[in-house]
Design a protein around this motif. Structure first.
Motif, mmCIF file in Angstrom:
data_model
loop_
_atom_site.group_PDB
_atom_site.id
_atom_site.type_symbol
_atom_site.label_atom_id
_atom_site.label_comp_id
_atom_site.label_asym_id
_atom_site.label_seq_id
_atom_site.Cartn_x
_atom_site.Cartn_y
_atom_site.Cartn_z
ATOM 1 N N THR A 2 49.604 34.897 45.779
ATOM 2 C CA THR A 2 49.835 35.699 46.985
ATOM 3 C C THR A 2 50.062 37.161 46.594
ATOM 4 N N PRO A 3 49.900 38.056 47.552
ATOM 5 C CA PRO A 3 50.192 39.464 47.254
ATOM 6 C C PRO A 3 51.626 39.671 46.753
ATOM 7 N N GLN A 4 52.576 38.958 47.332
ATOM 8 C CA GLN A 4 53.966 39.077 46.898
ATOM 9 C C GLN A 4 54.123 38.620 45.449
ATOM 10 N N GLU A 5 53.485 37.500 45.107
ATOM 11 C CA GLU A 5 53.568 36.989 43.733
ATOM 12 C C GLU A 5 52.888 37.952 42.757
ATOM 13 N N ARG A 6 51.748 38.488 43.144
ATOM 14 C CA ARG A 6 51.034 39.435 42.283
ATOM 15 C C ARG A 6 51.861 40.700 42.068
ATOM 16 N N ALA A 7 52.494 41.204 43.150
ATOM 17 C CA ALA A 7 53.340 42.388 43.031
ATOM 18 C C ALA A 7 54.521 42.121 42.118
ATOM 19 N N THR A 8 55.141 40.962 42.286
ATOM 20 C CA THR A 8 56.292 40.598 41.461
ATOM 21 C C THR A 8 55.886 40.523 39.993
ATOM 22 N N GLU A 9 54.751 39.915 39.715
ATOM 23 C CA GLU A 9 54.272 39.804 38.337
ATOM 24 C C GLU A 9 53.888 41.177 37.766
ATOM 25 N N SER A 10 53.189 41.967 38.567
ATOM 26 C CA SER A 10 52.729 43.276 38.095
ATOM 27 C C SER A 10 53.870 44.247 37.847
ATOM 28 N N CYS A 11 54.943 44.104 38.615
ATOM 29 C CA CYS A 11 56.049 45.051 38.504
ATOM 30 C C CYS A 11 57.208 44.524 37.659
ATOM 31 N N ALA A 12 57.019 43.384 37.031
ATOM 32 C CA ALA A 12 58.068 42.838 36.168
ATOM 33 C C ALA A 12 58.363 43.850 35.057
ATOM 34 N N GLY A 13 59.607 44.142 34.860
ATOM 35 C CA GLY A 13 59.982 45.095 33.815
ATOM 36 C C GLY A 13 60.048 46.541 34.281
ATOM 37 N N HIS A 14 59.641 46.807 35.492
ATOM 38 C CA HIS A 14 59.725 48.178 36.011
ATOM 39 C C HIS A 14 61.195 48.582 36.167
ATOM 40 N N VAL A 15 61.497 49.832 35.905
ATOM 41 C CA VAL A 15 62.835 50.375 36.105
ATOM 42 C C VAL A 15 62.709 51.671 36.899
ATOM 43 N N VAL A 16 63.773 52.069 37.546
ATOM 44 C CA VAL A 16 63.789 53.317 38.296
ATOM 45 C C VAL A 16 64.038 54.461 37.319
ATOM 46 N N GLN A 17 63.157 55.455 37.368
ATOM 47 C CA GLN A 17 63.294 56.634 36.516
ATOM 48 C C GLN A 17 63.275 57.876 37.400
#
Length: 182
Positions: A2-17
């Motif tokens: 799903t789009p939600q699952e893809r977003a979650t996987e793609s953004c894993a490890g992202h941090v706010v900078q």
């Protein structure tokens, strides 16, 4: 996936900078007509408010707020539109109808109408992509060009953005870009 699952996987490890950015509001004090924000981040200018929204992307020219405002304050509408998310969509029927109104008004006031007739003829030749350029070059419709009516919204946005950029440059004369140029 799903789009939600893809977003979650793609953004894993992202941090706010926190990143470099500047934003200002361009408005008339104590009035709300045509206010808007101009926001810069390296490579982008975002504009939003009463004039609608428009985004410009130019990684080479927008490395600093100063260079972005220099670029936005001048230049060619057509080139600047190419660097935006706006499209120069013109309502040909409304434009032709408005030209007829301008011609009638000129005739009523005893002004020359030959230029309107020629302009109207050029706009009816079927070469619709050339209409914005023809209108922009026509002296008889200077008041018409740059308004948001009849498909000119993006040119109106650029004109407003250009005014805001010039105002920012005037208010920040000592501001230098990353190369030290003022």
């Amino acid at each position: 996936m799903t789009p939600q699952e893809r977003a979650t996987e793609s953004c894993a490890g992202h941090v706010v900078q926190t990143d470099q950015s500047t934003c200002f509001r361009f408005s008339t004090p104590e009035k709300s007509a045509y206010w808007f924000f101009v926001c810069w981040v390296p490579g982008h200018i975002f504009i939003g408010g009463d004039i609608g929204t428009i985004t410009f992307v130019h990684y080479q020219a927008f490395q600093s707020m100063r260079s972005a405002m220099d670029w936005l304050s001048g230049g060619d509408d057509t080139y600047q539109l190419e660097k935006s998310n706006a499209s120069m969509a013109i309502d040909v029927d409304k434009t032709r109808a408005q030209l007829k109104v301008f011609e009638r008004e000129a005739e009523e006031y005893g002004e020359p109408t030959e230029e309107f007739r020629e302009l109207f003829s050029q706009c009816f030749r079927g070469n619709e992509p050339s209409i914005p350029g023809v209108l922009a070059a026509a002296k008889c419709v200077e008041d018409y060009c740059g308004t948001e009516d009849y498909g000119w919204q993006s040119r109106f946005q650029i004109a407003c953005a250009r005014l805001a950029a010039k105002a920012w440059l005037a208010a920040n004369p000592a501001c230098v870009d990353e190369r030290g140029a003022s």
